[in-house]
Design a protein around this motif. Structure first.
Motif, mmCIF file in Angstrom:
data_model
loop_
_atom_site.group_PDB
_atom_site.id
_atom_site.type_symbol
_atom_site.label_atom_id
_atom_site.label_comp_id
_atom_site.label_asym_id
_atom_site.label_seq_id
_atom_site.Cartn_x
_atom_site.Cartn_y
_atom_site.Cartn_z
ATOM 1 N N ILE A 3 -7.675 5.982 1.412
ATOM 2 C CA ILE A 3 -8.926 6.665 0.626
ATOM 3 C C ILE A 3 -9.406 5.549 -0.259
ATOM 4 O O ILE A 3 -8.739 4.717 -0.551
ATOM 5 C CB ILE A 3 -8.404 7.903 -0.081
ATOM 6 N N PRO A 83 -5.667 19.524 -7.607
ATOM 7 C CA PRO A 83 -5.876 18.019 -7.800
ATOM 8 C C PRO A 83 -6.228 17.402 -6.434
ATOM 9 O O PRO A 83 -6.073 18.028 -5.370
ATOM 10 C CB PRO A 83 -4.315 17.530 -8.159
ATOM 11 N N LEU A 84 -6.792 16.093 -6.494
ATOM 12 C CA LEU A 84 -7.160 15.609 -5.383
ATOM 13 C C LEU A 84 -6.205 15.532 -4.247
ATOM 14 O O LEU A 84 -6.643 15.541 -3.047
ATOM 15 C CB LEU A 84 -7.624 14.119 -5.686
ATOM 16 N N ASP A 85 -5.114 15.030 -4.407
ATOM 17 C CA ASP A 85 -3.829 15.133 -3.373
ATOM 18 C C ASP A 85 -3.786 16.168 -2.740
ATOM 19 O O ASP A 85 -3.613 16.218 -1.294
ATOM 20 C CB ASP A 85 -2.879 14.347 -3.922
ATOM 21 N N VAL A 86 -3.796 17.469 -3.361
ATOM 22 C CA VAL A 86 -3.744 18.653 -2.368
ATOM 23 C C VAL A 86 -5.066 18.923 -1.627
ATOM 24 O O VAL A 86 -4.966 19.154 -0.428
ATOM 25 C CB VAL A 86 -3.903 19.681 -3.487
ATOM 26 N N LEU A 88 -6.976 16.435 -0.431
ATOM 27 C CA LEU A 88 -6.665 15.738 0.717
ATOM 28 C C LEU A 88 -5.724 15.983 1.825
ATOM 29 O O LEU A 88 -6.045 15.858 3.050
ATOM 30 C CB LEU A 88 -6.332 14.115 0.288
ATOM 31 N N SER A 89 -4.702 16.774 1.339
ATOM 32 C CA SER A 89 -3.807 17.312 2.334
ATOM 33 C C SER A 89 -4.402 18.242 3.479
ATOM 34 O O SER A 89 -4.002 18.581 4.362
ATOM 35 C CB SER A 89 -2.708 17.919 1.745
ATOM 36 N N TYR A 102 -14.397 11.899 -8.931
ATOM 37 C CA TYR A 102 -12.805 11.621 -9.343
ATOM 38 C C TYR A 102 -12.664 10.440 -10.012
ATOM 39 O O TYR A 102 -11.633 9.677 -9.906
ATOM 40 C CB TYR A 102 -12.045 11.766 -8.110
ATOM 41 N N GLU A 105 -8.993 9.491 -11.140
ATOM 42 C CA GLU A 105 -7.843 9.396 -10.664
ATOM 43 C C GLU A 105 -7.512 7.774 -10.284
ATOM 44 O O GLU A 105 -8.532 7.092 -10.489
ATOM 45 C CB GLU A 105 -8.182 10.070 -9.033
ATOM 46 N N HIS A 107 -6.962 6.283 -7.282
ATOM 47 C CA HIS A 107 -6.995 5.482 -5.953
ATOM 48 C C HIS A 107 -8.246 4.410 -6.156
ATOM 49 O O HIS A 107 -9.069 4.298 -7.032
ATOM 50 C CB HIS A 107 -7.634 6.450 -4.963
#
Length: 163
Positions: A3, A83-86, A88-89, A102, A105, A107
């Motif tokens: 990312i 959250p962003l990771d959720v 992205l999943s 974001y 964050e 990244h």
């Protein structure tokens, strides 16, 4: 999943840069998806349509599908923003996900910057910003690209993520 973000203040040129980067990087044969953060309420549905009626009736999720595309709409119904990771999943694997917004964050990111709005740069206080794309020359401790030099910015991102 690799990312890379495009961040900056309002009217800094983030969306235009994102659009050009998607075209440039996908044009080089890489698969690209995007995530866009919105600070306001938005709707991708239209009042009166069946899917909107399903949501209005209280459905938590509505999946709308056709032979051309499908879209999944998820109503938060008062729950906290994920959250962003959720988020992205939920995406299928691709070569690169470009994330607009974001800014808090961690990244890696490119900061879009335009002189006209008069906003200060975010980069001096944020090590996750690896480069700046600006419409004015800047002297920084990291690479600075012309905001419209999409090919050079894409080269930098692809090298930074190892593609």
């Amino acid at each position: 999943m690799r990312i890379y973000g495009v961040t900056g203040w309002k009217n800094a040129g983030k969306t235009g840069l994102m659009e050009r980067l998607v075209a440039e990087i996908s044009g080089r044969g890489f698969s690209v998806s995007t995530v866009k953060h919105a600070h306001h309420s938005f709707d991708v549905d239209q009042p009166g349509k069946d899917s909107h009626r399903h949501r209005s009736a209280g459905a938590r999720e509505v999946l709308l599908a056709s032979g051309t595309r499908w879209a999944l709409m998820h109503e938060m119904r008062g729950a906290a923003e994920p959250p962003l990771d959720v988020l992205l999943s939920k995406l299928e694997p691709v070569d690169l996900v470009l994330v607009e917004g974001y800014k808090r964050e961690t990244h890696p990111k490119v900061e879009a910057h335009r002189a006209e709005p008069g906003n200060a740069l975010i980069a001096p206080g944020d090590d996750s910003i690896r480069a700046i794309a600006s419409d004015i020359p800047l002297s920084m401790d990291r690479p600075v690209f012309d905001l419209n030099d999409t090919a050079a910015i894409a080269d930098f991102i692809l090298q930074d993520v190892g593609l």
